[in-house]
Design a protein around this motif. Structure first.
Motif, short mmCIF file in Angstrom:
data_model
loop_
_atom_site.label_atom_id
_atom_site.label_comp_id
_atom_site.label_asym_id
_atom_site.label_seq_id
_atom_site.Cartn_x
_atom_site.Cartn_y
_atom_site.Cartn_z
N ARG A 277 55.13 35.49 88.57
CA ARG A 277 53.76 35.32 88.10
C ARG A 277 53.35 33.85 88.17
NH1 ARG A 277 51.22 38.46 83.86
NH2 ARG A 277 53.21 38.80 82.84
N GLY A 278 54.35 32.96 88.00
CA GLY A 278 54.03 31.54 88.05
C GLY A 278 53.52 31.01 86.74
N SER A 279 53.87 31.66 85.66
CA SER A 279 53.49 31.14 84.34
C SER A 279 54.76 30.90 83.54
CB SER A 279 52.60 32.14 83.61
OG SER A 279 53.35 33.30 83.31
N GLY A 280 54.65 30.07 82.54
CA GLY A 280 55.82 29.80 81.70
C GLY A 280 56.70 28.75 82.33
N GLY A 281 57.45 28.06 81.49
CA GLY A 281 58.31 26.98 81.96
C GLY A 281 59.48 27.51 82.76
N ALA A 282 60.14 26.62 83.45
CA ALA A 282 61.32 27.01 84.22
C ALA A 282 62.39 27.50 83.26
CB ALA A 282 61.83 25.83 85.03
N PRO A 283 62.99 28.64 83.57
CA PRO A 283 63.95 29.22 82.63
C PRO A 283 65.23 28.38 82.48
CG PRO A 283 63.13 30.87 84.16
CD PRO A 283 62.69 29.53 84.67
N GLY A 284 65.46 27.46 83.40
CA GLY A 284 66.69 26.67 83.28
C GLY A 284 67.86 27.46 83.82
N ASP A 285 69.01 26.85 83.81
CA ASP A 285 70.16 27.54 84.39
C ASP A 285 71.31 27.62 83.39
OD1 ASP A 285 70.79 24.93 84.27
OD2 ASP A 285 71.49 24.72 86.34
N ASP A 286 70.98 27.56 82.11
CA ASP A 286 72.07 27.66 81.14
C ASP A 286 72.64 29.07 81.15
OD1 ASP A 286 69.88 28.78 80.05
OD2 ASP A 286 70.23 28.07 78.01
N PHE A 287 73.85 29.17 80.69
CA PHE A 287 74.61 30.42 80.74
C PHE A 287 74.63 31.02 79.35
CE2 PHE A 287 79.08 31.99 80.04
CZ PHE A 287 78.90 33.22 80.64
N THR A 288 74.30 32.29 79.27
CA THR A 288 74.36 32.95 77.96
C THR A 288 75.30 34.13 78.03
OG1 THR A 288 72.44 34.29 78.52
CG2 THR A 288 72.02 32.29 77.28
N TYR A 289 75.97 34.35 76.97
CA TYR A 289 76.87 35.51 76.89
C TYR A 289 76.91 35.97 75.46
CZ TYR A 289 80.34 32.12 75.19
OH TYR A 289 81.00 31.16 74.49
N SER A 290 77.55 37.09 75.23
CA SER A 290 77.54 37.62 73.87
C SER A 290 78.83 38.34 73.57
CB SER A 290 76.34 38.55 73.67
OG SER A 290 76.37 39.54 74.66
N ARG A 291 79.01 38.58 72.33
CA ARG A 291 80.27 39.17 71.88
C ARG A 291 79.93 40.14 70.75
NH1 ARG A 291 83.47 34.39 70.12
NH2 ARG A 291 82.80 34.84 68.02
N ILE A 292 80.63 41.25 70.73
CA ILE A 292 80.42 42.20 69.64
C ILE A 292 80.89 41.55 68.35
CG2 ILE A 292 81.17 44.39 68.67
CD1 ILE A 292 79.33 44.86 70.94
N ASP B 119 67.76 43.28 73.88
CA ASP B 119 66.52 42.52 73.72
C ASP B 119 66.63 41.17 74.42
OD1 ASP B 119 65.33 44.49 72.34
OD2 ASP B 119 65.52 43.57 70.36
N ARG B 120 67.80 40.56 74.32
CA ARG B 120 67.99 39.26 74.97
C ARG B 120 67.87 39.41 76.48
NH1 ARG B 120 72.75 36.63 76.91
NH2 ARG B 120 74.03 38.32 76.09
N VAL B 121 68.48 40.48 77.01
CA VAL B 121 68.40 40.71 78.45
C VAL B 121 66.96 40.94 78.88
CG1 VAL B 121 69.05 42.30 80.28
CG2 VAL B 121 70.76 41.54 78.61
N LYS B 122 66.23 41.71 78.10
CA LYS B 122 64.82 41.96 78.41
C LYS B 122 64.04 40.65 78.43
CE LYS B 122 63.88 46.67 76.90
NZ LYS B 122 63.39 47.51 75.83
N TYR B 123 64.33 39.84 77.43
CA TYR B 123 63.62 38.57 77.33
C TYR B 123 63.91 37.70 78.54
CZ TYR B 123 62.61 33.82 75.85
OH TYR B 123 62.15 32.54 75.80
N LEU B 124 65.19 37.62 78.90
CA LEU B 124 65.57 36.78 80.04
C LEU B 124 64.91 37.28 81.33
CD1 LEU B 124 69.39 36.29 79.33
CD2 LEU B 124 67.59 34.58 79.15
N THR B 125 64.89 38.61 81.49
CA THR B 125 64.29 39.19 82.69
C THR B 125 62.82 38.82 82.80
OG1 THR B 125 65.81 41.03 82.48
CG2 THR B 125 63.91 41.36 83.92
N LEU B 126 62.12 39.02 81.70
CA LEU B 126 60.69 38.75 81.71
C LEU B 126 60.41 37.27 81.93
CD1 LEU B 126 58.26 40.56 81.45
CD2 LEU B 126 58.05 39.81 79.07
N GLN B 127 61.23 36.44 81.30
CA GLN B 127 61.07 34.99 81.46
C GLN B 127 61.23 34.61 82.93
OE1 GLN B 127 64.34 32.70 80.04
NE2 GLN B 127 63.04 31.02 79.27
N TRP B 128 62.24 35.22 83.56
CA TRP B 128 62.52 34.93 84.97
C TRP B 128 61.35 35.35 85.85
CZ3 TRP B 128 66.50 31.97 86.22
CH2 TRP B 128 66.88 31.87 87.56
#
Lengths: 290, 956
Positions: B388-403, B373-382
């Protein structure tokens, strides 16, 4: 007037807020056989499990993973794990029955004995009667939970030692931390069981048959559990009171997963509030016919 | 189900049964609505067009090839309302159908999506050139032309569509290469893809070139097999994106071509060359390179060049489209290092880059739900921002995850997401050094690399490494070096480095270096099954002379708990790699430095749980506020309650005024009852069964709400729960005791419930009245009916209430007890106290009561002092020999009237005339008088009503 307005015209020494004291209701329930049996069983169950583990043949018949298998494998690794196992095996049914018993029987049994009308003629204000009965029933439910966990912890620690809390899904936890997690699990179980308590209490007010209230609550709980197994229901399942009943497993992982615990808490508290509100609404208005 | 007073009119309007039906129907409709709402199929919101599009590509751009496409167009898109587009590429071995779910998601978000089957796969023509710039990439350029020609697609300029390119693995590589080759691309989201294909398949972890790499034969075989028969490859490779790969471990098929579908069995549209059984649909140069590498396990420079041609590595500086790089942690094919190299290369050109790691990958699939879900969200945000040119700039922070563990509810895995402001690369933003020790150990390289150690099974990485793992080392073929237990936990995120030394009689060794996490119980876990293959050359024969070599391990994300140890394993074989065939025995020793673990100080990403926490807090607050409000309202209502004393009834223990009780079903139990009980009186409420006596008493006890009328007790209006009820002791509708308590305990329990002082109770008097003797200590469940009745009367008398209300008190008592009870009640009604007794027995009322109230059918028939109504009355019953003659005689007497009597008896109202005179008159007339019975008014009334209808007015 020297007397407060609420006691105007009452008999000497009568105050509505002093009727049916908590202690009096606690004693009323304590003298009942079903209370003693239920609490006694809570003490006995961990000991029975403990004895059963002594018959362990040592055969390793692992039938797939699953948190149940892993917790049962680990049950003998220490007192904390033993307690966890005892809770796991009781959470889905035994504790539900016990809570339903304490909360479902409390008003309905008085109605069936005919003693309810004499309490109301004392007069114990209806809302107060219900509040005291509910608090006492919840106190007994909590006592049952604590007795189960306490006995399991004591017996398990004496038998298997004060060892770290292990689980297959996360790193082992030092005993101190493990005990905290165990208490959190207990707390969450207590919250989830509030929904059962609410349902049983509502039925207790609606019906005069104690068995109907207890059985009805357990039956509806089982129905909810069955519906929860049907994945085709999709999002509806999140609204079932049993949907988050096993979310406490998340409390064992590191870091603690509280998402479902929080949602489960919302669900349980929401249901309990709804059921209790209905119970009060109904009881303060209905004609006592029993 | 009695109706509350307030809603009574409505309830009456609807009969009870109808009300239930209505309530049931409403509930059913609500449930049905909920089901429909929850399961309603999402309206498509888009339409699709499938077509074979012929494009011209190849080095000269003149080779036609048919591409199988599906165009997903949102319903609201039109020439007047143009929408941005997304070019959606699938993974290796897949087709456009593999990305259908993603395409539908994006189309639902308002993007025109063009999915196509890459050349060499499915129904598309052409051969597989491995994302060659001349073929696959050029095909995609032509598809951009196609998009630009669509009237519904937004364009930046003529022939330049507003488009993002999204794809995973093979599709991700295409996205990168296309963005480098065609400036019209506005943003790309390459997922789980490569930077340098030669390094991906021929890795070497001491930094050597791919020509020295160790061949990753397991994955290469799957690729080659999958490409040979388009569409039948492992599903995990065909998934276009991490968000929706079909290669989740659970659903992954065997990691190889399906049986019976070997190379060359592809679509009929494949060119004739596809008949080549060795190459399937692979282009000849690609096929030849594979065959060479797979045969020797080594790559020639020409082969490396071919693979580099298909790699973004060399063209990263040309990418100007903002890039979101999503890479999987459970990926032994394209590890995190690939995305890292892409990120650095693209960022060096000044293009916005964002990196996200998730717990899936080619081994781990989509990863846990919350992670995908996080990946989907990031993709759509990007896409939303850059395409599309809508929504704020996604920024360049780094996200990762762990089981984090298992999901408690659906038994799946759960990942915890973390975030940090800047992408730290693989070296982390911090480091922990852990020393590992161990003696130099001989390790054998078995002939032909068999048996081999197992590090990963494709598609099983995440699960495998979590649950004991599939990792296994072969005894004699590996060396171990262990650390002390860690004093504190360390959150590793990046590539650990370490150094080893090795000696070999051949001067050369292929080794596999692995980092295990060993828990205190001894269970070792190889994170995500990742290994670092190294090819060491120029080794001395003696370990003492061997120089330390630094090995960079694959990047991992893992929390190593306190108390766990690190274990470095150096093995000679690995099932996934090609190893030298000649048997040798090497010597391996630890290097000169510690293991360096890169760490990242990431903060957990707030999830929806945060929202839910607020919801929970809000719920609790709402409950608290609601509770306080209800209590305050109740108090206020209580205070407003009429606490005044009705002056007329101030000294009257009980005054019932025009009481009416009508049940919900319309049955009128009490229609109009009006009576008073004064101090010193014992009032009998007399009536047949069902006359409304008990209902009256129940209203009096506050158990039932009256429909109309009032009850005053000592002048105070009585409502359910009125404090003035405490001055009434009652026995209504039989005793009610706790069966498991003794009689005495029952009385005590009752008195405790009143909350009044013990001294007020007067237990001794009550027990004396009960007269149970020692039985008072027995459980009430063993009592006889009479004993319970006596105990109940005693309970009613506890506290000596000023008004005692007893419903059929003599029920179950034997005659001596009844007599005793009468005396008790008469004695009780002194000192200003009063007693109200209900009974259906005339004799009882007559003998016990001072006053009587006769009710029938809910109405009062007669009332007054007993002596007045029970005492002698002017009417007399004559039993005579000749009634007819007697009537004549009596009719002549002045003032005497003969009353009508249904039984033919002669009932006479003497009206003041002495009875002796009447008898004398009759005798004088020669009529024999057998009996003269004075009649009493009460009996008249009572018998008359019972005689009329012995069944009473209903069962009440």
């Amino acid at each position: 007037m020297a007397q407060s307005s609420s006691t105007v015209g009452a008999a000497t020494g009568y105050r509505p807020s002093a009727t049916l004291p908590f202690a009096a209701e606690f004693r009323r329930q304590a003298s009942r056989r079903r209370t003693q049996l239920a609490l006694g069983f809570m003490v006995l169950l961990p000991l029975i499990i403990l004895v059963a583990f002594q018959f362990d043949s040592g055969e390793d018949d692992r039938n797939g993973g699953g948190e149940f298998a892993s917790l049962s494998d680990l049950a003998t690794s220490g007192g904390l794990n033993f307690t966890l196992f005892a809770l796991l095996v009781s959470a889905s049914f035994l504790l539900v029955v016990v809570v339903a018993l304490f909360c479902g029987d409390t008003v309905a049994s008085e109605a069936s004995w005919g003693s309810l009308r004499y309490l109301l003629a004392v007069p114990v204000p209806r809302a107060r009667l219900l509040a005291v009965k509910l608090l006492v029933a919840l106190a007994y439910s909590a006592l049952a939970l604590l007795l189960l966990a306490g006995t399991a912890l004591l017996a398990g620690t004496l038998r298997y030692g004060w060892e770290p809390l292990r689980s297959q899904v996360a790193a082992q936890l030092e005993p101190g931390e493990g005990l905290l997690r165990l208490l959190a699990v207990l707390g969450y179980l207590a919250v989830v069981l509030l929904a059962v308590a609410g349902l049983a209490f509502l039925l207790s007010v609606v019906t005069d048959a104690a068995l109907g209230a207890v059985g009805g609550a357990v039956l509806l709980w089982i129905l909810s559990s069955i519906l929860d197994q049907i994945t085709a229901l999709g999002g509806i399942r999140a609204f079932l009171p049993t949907h988050y009943s096993s979310a406490w497993l998340g409390l064992l992982s590191t870091p603690v997963q509280t998402d479902d615990v929080v949602r489960g808490g919302i669900s349980a508290i929401g249901y309990a509030t709804l059921f209790w509100s209905l119970a009060f609404w109904r009881f303060t208005r209905k004609d006592i016919t029993s | 189900m009695r109706s509350p007073l307030s809603a009574a009119p409505v309830r009456r309007a609807l009969g009870t049964r109808r009300r239930r039906i209505v309530a049931g129907s409403v509930a059913a409709v609500l449930v049905a609505a909920a089901v429909v709402w929850a399961t309603r199929s999402d309206e498509a919101g888009f339409r699709t067009e499938s077509a074979l599009v012929t494009v011209r590509s190849g080095p000269a751009g003149d080779e036609p090839v048919d591409l199988d496409t599906t165009f997903y167009l949102p319903d609201d898109a039109s020439a007047g309302r143009k929408v941005p587009a997304v070019l959606l590429a699938h993974g290796f071995g897949g087709t456009k159908e593999s990305v259908r779910a993603d395409a539908e998601d994006l189309a639902a978000q308002g993007y025109a999506v063009l999915a196509w089957t890459a050349r060499g796969f499915g129904r598309s023509g052409g051969q597989i050139h491995l994302d060659s710039p001349d073929y696959e990439v050029r095909d995609a350029e032509r598809l951009l032309d196609w998009l630009a020609a669509r009237p519904e697609v937004r364009t930046d300029a003529a022939g330049d569509p507003r488009v993002g390119v999204v794809g995973g693995s093979y599709g991700g590589g295409l996205a990168l290469l296309l963005a480098a080759q065609d400036r019209r691309v506005d943003a790309i989201v390459p997922m789980i893809t490569w930077n340098d294909l030669s390094r991906a398949f021929l890795p070497e972890s001491t930094g050597k070139d791919a020509t020295s790499g160790v061949f990753k034969k397991g994955w290469a075989g799957i690729f080659f097999g999958g490409g040979g028969n388009a569409g039948s490859g492992p599903a995990g490779l065909s998934g276009t994106s991490a968000a929706e790969p079909e290669g989740a471990p659970a659903s992954a098929g065997p990691p190889g071509p399906a049986p019976g579908s070997g190379p060359g069995t592809g679509s009929g549209r494949a060119p004739a060359g596809a008949a080549d059984p060795a190459c399937g649909r692979f282009a000849a140069d690609v096929c030849a390179a594979y065959l060479r590498i797979a045969t020797t396990g080594r790559a020639e420079p020409a082969d490396v060049d071919l693979l580099r041609r298909s790699s973004p590595a060399g063209v990263l500086e040309k990418i100007k489209a903002p890039t979101l790089l999503v890479q999987g942690e459970a990926d032994s094919l394209f590890p995190l290092a690939e995305a890292d190299a892409n990120a650095r290369g693209i960022a060096a050109a000044g293009t916005p880059v964002r990196v996200a790691w998730y717990t899936g990958g080619h081994d781990g699939g989509a990863g846990p739900r919350n992670d995908s879900d996080r990946v989907k969200y990031l993709t759509l945000q990007w896409l939303d921002h850059y395409v599309r040119g809508s929504g704020g700039a996604p920024g360049d922070d780094f996200t990762y995850s762990r089981i984090a563990g298992f999901d408690a509810l659906d038994r799946g895995l759960v990942a915890t997401g973390f975030r940090t402001a800047d992408y730290p690369g693989l070296a982390g933003d911090g480091r922990r050094e852990v020393a590992v020790t161990g003696p130099a150990q001989p390790v054998a390289n078995p002939p032909n690399g068999n048996p081999a150690a197992i590090s990963s099974v494709p598609f099983a990485g995440a699960l495998g490494s979590l649950l004991d793992g599939v990792a296994g080392d072969v005894p004699g073929q590996h060396a171990r070096f262990e650390s002390q237990p860690l004093a504190e936990a360390v959150d590793v995120a990046g590539s650990p480095t370490l150094s080893i030394r090795a000696a070999s009689p051949t001067g050369e060794a292929v080794l596999f270096v692995k980092l295990y996490d060993v828990d205190p119980g001894g269970a070792a876990t190889l994170p995500n099954g990742l290994v670092a293959p190294v090819r060491l050359t120029g080794l001395p024969t003696e370990i003492g002379a061997a120089p330390p070599v630094t090995v960079t391990l694959p990047a991992i994300v893992r929390r190593i708990e306190a108390g766990h140890r690190l274990r470095i394993v150096v093995a000679t074989t690995d099932q996934a790699y090609t190893t030298p065939a000649e048997p040798t025995v090497h010597t391996v020793a630890a290097g000169d430095g510690p293991v360096v673990l890169p760490t990242v100080a990431g903060e957990p990403i707030p999830t929806t749980a945060t929202v839910w926490r607020w919801v929970l807090a809000g719920l609790l607050a709402a409950i608290a506020v609601g509770l306080v409000t209800v209590v305050l309202l109740a108090r206020r209502r209580h205070r407003r309650q009429d606490s005044s004393v009705h002056p007329q009834y101030a000294g009257v223990p009980l005054a019932v005024r025009q009481l009416r009780k009508e049940y919900a079903d319309g049955f009128v139990a009490v229609s109009n009852v009006d009576f008073e009980v004064h101090p010193g009186q014992v009032v009998g409420l007399l009536g047949p069964n069902g006359a409304g006596k008990t209902t009256t008493l129940r209203v009096l006890m506050g158990l039932t709400q009256p429909t109309a009328g009032e009850i005053y007790v000592f002048g105070r209006r009585l409502v359910p729960g009125s404090p003035v009820l405490s001055r009434i002791g009652a026995l209504v509708e039989g005793p009610g005791f706790l069966p498991h308590l003794s009689g005495l305990d029952n009385l005590k329990a009752y008195w405790r419930a009143t909350g009044r002082p013990w001294a007020e109770a007067h237990f001794d008097e009550a027990l004396e009245i009960a007269g149970l003797g020692d039985s008072v200590h027995r459980r009430t469940r063993k009592y006889s009916h009479g004993m319970r009745q006596r105990l109940a009367i005693a309970q009613a008398m506890l506290g000596l209430p000023e008004l005692l209300v007893l419903d059929e008190p003599t029920d179950g008592l034997d005659p001596p007890q009844i007599a005793e009870m009468r005396r008790v009640l008469q004695r009780y009604a002194t000192d200003g106290r009063a007693v109200l007794v209900s009974s259906h027995l005339l004799a009882e009322v007559e003998q016990t009561c001072t006053h009587a109230v006769v009710v029938n059918k809910g109405r009062i028939v007669a009332s007054g002092p007993v002596e007045q109504i029970v005492g002698e009355s002017p009417s007399v019953l004559f039993d005579v020999t000749d009634p007819a003659a007697a009537r004549d005689v009596l009719g002549r007497l002045d003032g005497v009237t003969v009353l009508p009597d249904s039984d033919g008896n002669l009932v006479v109202d003497t009206n003041g005339t002495a009875r002796s005179e009447v008898v004398a008159e009759l005798v004088r007339a020669g009529i024999g008088v057998d009996r003269v019975v004075p009649r009493r008014r009460l009996e008249d009334a009572f018998l008359a009503l019972v005689g009329e209808n012995s069944r009473g007015s209903g069962d009440r």
